[in-house]
Structures are given as structure tokens and as C-alpha cells.
Design an enzyme around this catalytic site. Sequence first.
Site, PDB file in Angstrom:
ATOM      1  CG  HIS A 279      -2.055   1.210   1.054  1.00  0.00           C
ATOM      2  ND1 HIS A 279      -1.980   2.028   1.640  1.00  0.00           N
ATOM      3  CD2 HIS A 279      -3.269   0.813   1.201  1.00  0.00           C
ATOM      4  CE1 HIS A 279      -3.288   2.989   1.771  1.00  0.00           C
ATOM      5  NE2 HIS A 279      -3.529   2.061   0.629  1.00  0.00           N
TER       6      HIS A 279
ATOM      7  CD  GLU B  48      -5.427   0.834  -2.404  1.00  0.00           C
ATOM      8  OE1 GLU B  48      -6.661   0.690  -2.112  1.00  0.00           O
ATOM      9  OE2 GLU B  48      -4.157   0.436  -2.429  1.00  0.00           O
TER      10      GLU B  48
END
Length: 261
Positions: free
Chosen positions: A101, A173
Amino acid sequence: MTVDEPLTWIGTSWKMNGSLAFARAYATGLRARAAAGWPGIQPFLIPPATALAVVSEVLRPASGIIVGAQNAHWEQRGAWTGELSVEQVADAGATLVEIGHSERRAWFGDTDEVVHRKVLATLRAGLRPLVCVGESAEDFAAGRSVEVVTAQVSSALAGVAPGEGQAPLVAYEPIWAIGEHGREATPEDIVATVGAIADHVGDRVGSVLYGGSVNRENLTDILGVPGVGGVFVGRAAWTLTGYLALLDLAADQLAGRLNVG
């Protein structure tokens, strides 16, 4: 895609939020609704490490809901204070591991090499990696999205052969779309990058998901982008009501597509 594979993945990470009481109540409510099911939808839930065992215990495999960990170290054991190994998160009930992430990359030293090591460790343990990739606002503005993201994906999955272990998921993302102040992406913003990911590693991944300011208002448009096989949701799914609404909406949309087809 085989008949046994899910058509659409709908999942959420709670990040560093939620008590044990919150986790148990959320998981209990989700399990109750899962009994009716969401045809064609694979729900997944990624709580903080403190709640992983509780959520896994409540949901159990019979619920059909996958439980994941937000991070895991690449070594099986050793002097790594504060870390958890893939084997340890699996012991707590995780079958999915979120890796790479942007917050991990920015604040905790998760370089492309670290991400790659974690992917390999996750596959060796028989778990499924969820590899997060994304470009900065500066790279997006300069037209470097495809270049940056495909480099991240290629590095993360280097040496991973098609059919090796559980097929990894990739969550695209964009950093500029994440968080409280993120800008919602349009389908036009993401279609080329999603397509490029599929072109680069499509034979080695189970699905490409999109994450970044996903909510009930834009879910239908995002799931309609060619190549998007699901969504990875943040704050819009931090309440049980919010997550259930997204699951219901995705299931309705999928049913409509199948009926039309």
C-alpha cells in the site's frame, strides 16, 4: 476464469481503526447477511492485526468471506521486533495479505524489492497476495501513470509463474485518489492503466481491482471500466451499513449485466 472463481471482488481495509468490540459487531452483522449471499461477488475484509483473529473466528470459511492481513514480513520467524510473519497471520485466520500500500511505501520503507519479497513469502505460505500499486499526482499529471504502475507490478510479480499458488490480486490505487482528501477518479482516468496492468501480468493475476475514493455514487461507473474486476474500498466501508450497501449494489449491477447478456 473458471466457473468456481468470483466475478467481482468487493473488499475493504480498516487501516488503523476499530476496537475488538467494533470488529466483533461488524463481523457478526456481516456474517448474518452473508447467509443470503451476493451471487457472483467475493467479499473480503482486512481488519487491523489486533482484530484479525476475532474477525476470522466470527466469519469462518463457511461464511464465504475472505479475511486478510494488512501486512506481513517476508521471513518466517526471527528477531524482527514488531513484525508479523505470513505464517503468523495465517495462524490468526488470514488467507489474503495486503502488500505494498502507498502508505507502507511512503512511511515504512516498503520498496519495490520489499514488496517482491513479501509477495514470494505469501505465495510460499499458500496465501493470496493483494498487491497495491499506484502513481503520484505528479506522475499522473505528467502522463507517466502507465509507466510507473507497470514497473511496480512487474517488480512485485517478478519470477511468479502463471498458476503458482493462489493467483495474486492487483489493486490499482492512484495516490492522488486515496484518503480523505483524495480526488475521485473518472473511468477515463484509470482505463488505460488498468488495461496496461492486464497486458503486463494478466496471465499471472486473478483480478485487477480499483481503489481510491470508491463510494456508492461512483461504484457502478468504476465496475464498468473494462478490466476492473472489483474494488478495494476505504472509508465508505468502515461502517457495516456502508459495506453492505456496496455489496448489494455490486450484486445488483452484476445481476443486471448477466440478465442482459
